[in-house]
Write an enzyme that holds these catalytic residues in place. Structure first.
Site, short mmCIF file in Angstrom:
data_model
loop_
_atom_site.label_atom_id
_atom_site.label_comp_id
_atom_site.label_asym_id
_atom_site.label_seq_id
_atom_site.Cartn_x
_atom_site.Cartn_y
_atom_site.Cartn_z
N ASP A 71 -12.43 31.91 -16.45
CA ASP A 71 -12.28 32.79 -15.33
C ASP A 71 -12.43 32.11 -13.40
O ASP A 71 -12.92 31.59 -13.32
CB ASP A 71 -12.86 33.87 -15.73
CG ASP A 71 -11.39 34.62 -15.58
OD1 ASP A 71 -11.26 35.08 -14.86
OD2 ASP A 71 -11.88 35.99 -15.94
N ASP A 73 -3.63 40.01 -15.80
CA ASP A 73 -4.54 40.77 -16.49
C ASP A 73 -4.31 42.09 -16.96
O ASP A 73 -4.55 42.76 -17.90
CB ASP A 73 -6.03 41.21 -15.55
CG ASP A 73 -6.83 40.21 -15.71
OD1 ASP A 73 -6.95 39.63 -16.08
OD2 ASP A 73 -7.51 40.58 -14.20
#
Length: 676
Positions: free
Chosen positions: A423, A482
């Protein structure tokens, strides 16, 4: 010097190297056999202009009369000194008048018709040289007068925007230290009104994961260009004598069959060098299921539920390392938290493996929390000095490189980890460091890949803020966004898939009420949306009902059955006169098998929707069409007879040109159709 004519897959690139500079005189449809006489590509000389014909070289500048954005800010032009052609790659060597600056330009036309171009600049002088931005420019014809590129926000990436290409520059710049949620992504210039299936289009993408700029320019002088390059800060690239700088590859594609024609070139080209060695496993990611509630009993039960429905990879997300109980601390302290995991991750991994699933782990190596042991020990490793972002700062990868490689190596050595979700949750807000940070990232990923070739890596940047062809050779999956809300995902996946093949794009089944948007969606719509791509789940399955689990298990079985098609076929998308309707699908390369989704995003414009026309079929074959998956909700007194009968067989030509009457789906529904 001569004329190079590169041809592949219906595309021609004509490079004229006669004279003092090299010129791209054609990039577009195949010209067939060509032996151009001198002067064929030389334009007229207009009044009130330079007294020689204006032609754009590979390094256009004011010195040759080009008053548009130059390839390099320089007070002089570059002269071609040597040319070379090896198979489908042309190499052009140019030099400044005093020979202190040299540029080597590579142009490669792949077998799929994808053009790649880059420059390598070398300082041949006796002093340090501060290199300004160095870009690649490609000419496009006057007919390419409409532009498409993309913008976006967190959880709303790849939002298309269109405009005419007028005189002047339409320039998109990224200063995020990563491409960003608003990444222009792909800049397309085409004939007015081009769509997925129609129109001529020319497109460019910069294969780079740091700061960049990409633009289109139409000059009143009569020239139009697409250009792109790394966006560097003043003084960021300093070259000692003999040192070189190489630009990222500019990836350029022409299509005479609309946007789908771009995918028809890009996807096979990407797949030709793919390092994916096995089917894309169905994933369960724990983030929206438990967030920071890392408890062995809870996660063990979640692993049991995942195995029950057929999941193949279980990924433990954020919260496993020392002191990480929320998102405000501990980034950089990459040690398993013994307060939460007194026996390490071994008990959970053993339970996951007992079910025959792989184990994956979330990491965010490029970031550091001010509240962390690492920040206390090495404050000089912190890059950002402005406001925190998600309570974190950027870590200087050039200084922390050995530490990160050691910690990740230790984790991958101690634990049987098959997958890293990598990430990157904030922008890099420090000027002048994006180049070395991006290069260090590439070096770190490459070192891990070499040491642990069995470990797959997913590029996640607070969702889809780092999806590009620069990082693609180093990763195995992209986290597309997301949001797991299927309504948003339909658009995000549709546009991301123009460039990236579906097997790389993670799409997860979320809870009934989406965590990001709060919108509630039917299970069938969520399942149909997540079917295409690298499928997964981000939902607390222990809270799902038996009926929901049965539906998920059937969906996973269907995905596994269709996976060879979904991850190797041609992606096709229909143009619809009604924005409430979408049709997309995947057609086998031999056109014997296909899966399509008819999707309603909102309220249709008419009581009777247009027929379902299936692009990409063989017109001379007959196909059986049958519905699969969860039946969508409809609002109709009677369905079309072919659907009520459970299917129909018709010639491909009829299905493509005439189509089938569409059922009256309510908003946010999807009908899946399999053709064989």
């Amino acid at each position: 010097m001569t004329v190079f004519h590169l041809r592949a897959a219906g595309v021609s690139l004509v490079l004229d190297t006669r004279g003092d500079a090299a010129y791209i005189t054609h990039w577009g449809p195949d010209l067939g056999d060509l032996d151009p006489p001198d002067g064929l590509f030389t334009p007229a000389v207009p009044p009130s202009s330079i007294d020689v014909p204006l032609r754009l070289s590979l390094l256009p500048s004011l010195a040759e009369g080009w008053s548009g954005r130059p390839a390099i800010e320089s007070g002089h032009g570059f002269r071609t000194v040597e040319t070379h052609l090896h198979e489908q790659t042309a190499v052009i060597r140019s030099a400044s008048p005093d020979a202190t600056q040299k540029v080597v330009t590579e142009l490669e036309l792949t077998g799929q018709g994808v053009l790649r171009v880059r420059h390598r600049f070398t300082n041949r002088g006796h002093d340090e040289f501060v290199l300004p931005n160095l870009d690649v420019l490609l000419p496009i014809p006057a007919e390419a007068s409409e532009l498409l590129d993309f913008t976006g926000l967190w959880s709303h990436e790849r939002s298309p925007q269109r405009a005419p290409l007028r005189h002047g520059i339409w320039s998109r710049e990224s200063r995020h230290g990563r491409p960003g949620h608003d990444d222009a992504f792909l800049m397309v210039a085409g004939t007015p009104g081009f769509g997925f299936r129609t129109g001529r289009v020319w497109a460019v993408h910069l294969a780079w994961s740091g700061d960049k700029r990409i633009w289109a320019e139409r000059s009143a002088l009569g020239c139009s260009v697409l250009g792109a390059g790394e966006l560097t800060a003043p003084g960021e690239i300093r070259l000692a004598p003999g040192e070189s700088y190489e630009t990222p590859w500019l990836v350029a594609v022409f299509s005479d069959a609309g946007l789908d024609g771009l995918s028809d070139r890009l996807h096979p080209w990407i797949r030709a060098s793919s390092h994916l060695r096995k089917p894309r496993p169905v994933v369960l990611n724990t983030w929206e299921a438990v967030y920071f509630n890392h408890d062995l009993t809870v996660l063990g039960q979640l692993a049991d539920a995942a195995a029950e429905v057929g999941v193949e990879r279980f990924v433990l997300d954020d919260g496993w390392f020392t002191g990480r109980r929320d998102d405000r601390r501990a980034l950089g302290d990459w040690f398993v938290d013994d307060a939460v995991w007194p026996q390490g991750l071994h008990p959970l991994i053993s339970r996951v493996h007992a079910h025959g699933m792989e184990f994956g782990l979330w990491v965010e190596p490029e970031m550091i929390s001010p509240d962390s042991r690492l920040a206390t020990a090495h404050p000089d490793w912190i890059l950002d000095s402005g406001p925190t972002w998600r309570w974190q700062r950027s870590l200087d990868l050039t200084r922390a490189y050995d530490y990160l490689l050691d910690r990740l190596t230790a984790l991958l050595t101690e634990y049987p980890i098959a997958f890293l979700k990598w990430d990157h949750n904030r922008d890099l807000l420090t000027p002048g460091v994006a180049h070395r940070q991006t290069r260090a990232l590439y070096r770190l990923l490459a070192a891990l890949k070499q040491a642990f070739p069995h470990v797959e890596i997913e590029s996640c940047a607070s969702g889809g803020a780092r999806i590009d062809l620069g990082i693609l050779p180093l990763v195995d999956r992209f986290w597309t966004s997301d949001t797991n809300d299927p309504l948003d995902r339909q658009s995000i996946q549709r546009w991301t898939g123009v460039l990236i093949p579906p097997e790389y794009l993670g799409g997860h089944l979320g809870a009934g009420t989406a965590h990001v948007t709060g919108r509630t969606s039917a299970l069938g719509f969520r399942l149909a949306t997540a079917l295409f791509g690298s499928a997964g789940i981000e939902w607390n399955l222990t809270a799902a009902s038996p009926a929901e689990k049965a539906g998920i298990a059937a969906w996973i079985a269907e995905h596994k059955r269709l996976r060879p098609l979904l991850h190797s076929g041609r992606v096709v998308r229909a143009d619809s006169p009604d924005p409430a309707h979408l049709l997309h699908g995947v057609v086998a390369q031999d056109r014997t098998h296909a899966v399509y989704a008819l999707v309603t995003l909102g309220t249709p414009a008419a009581a009777l929707p247009p027929p379902i026309r299936f692009p990409g079929l063989d017109p001379d074959r007959s196909y059986t069409v049958r519905p699969i998956g969860v039946p969508p909700r409809t609002m109709q007194d009677a369905p079309p007879p072919w659907l009520a009968a459970g299917g129909i067989m018709l010639p491909g030509r009829v299905l493509t040109e005439l189509g089938l009457p569409a059922p009256l789906l309510t908003p946010e529904q999807a009908l899946l159709l399999e053709l064989s």
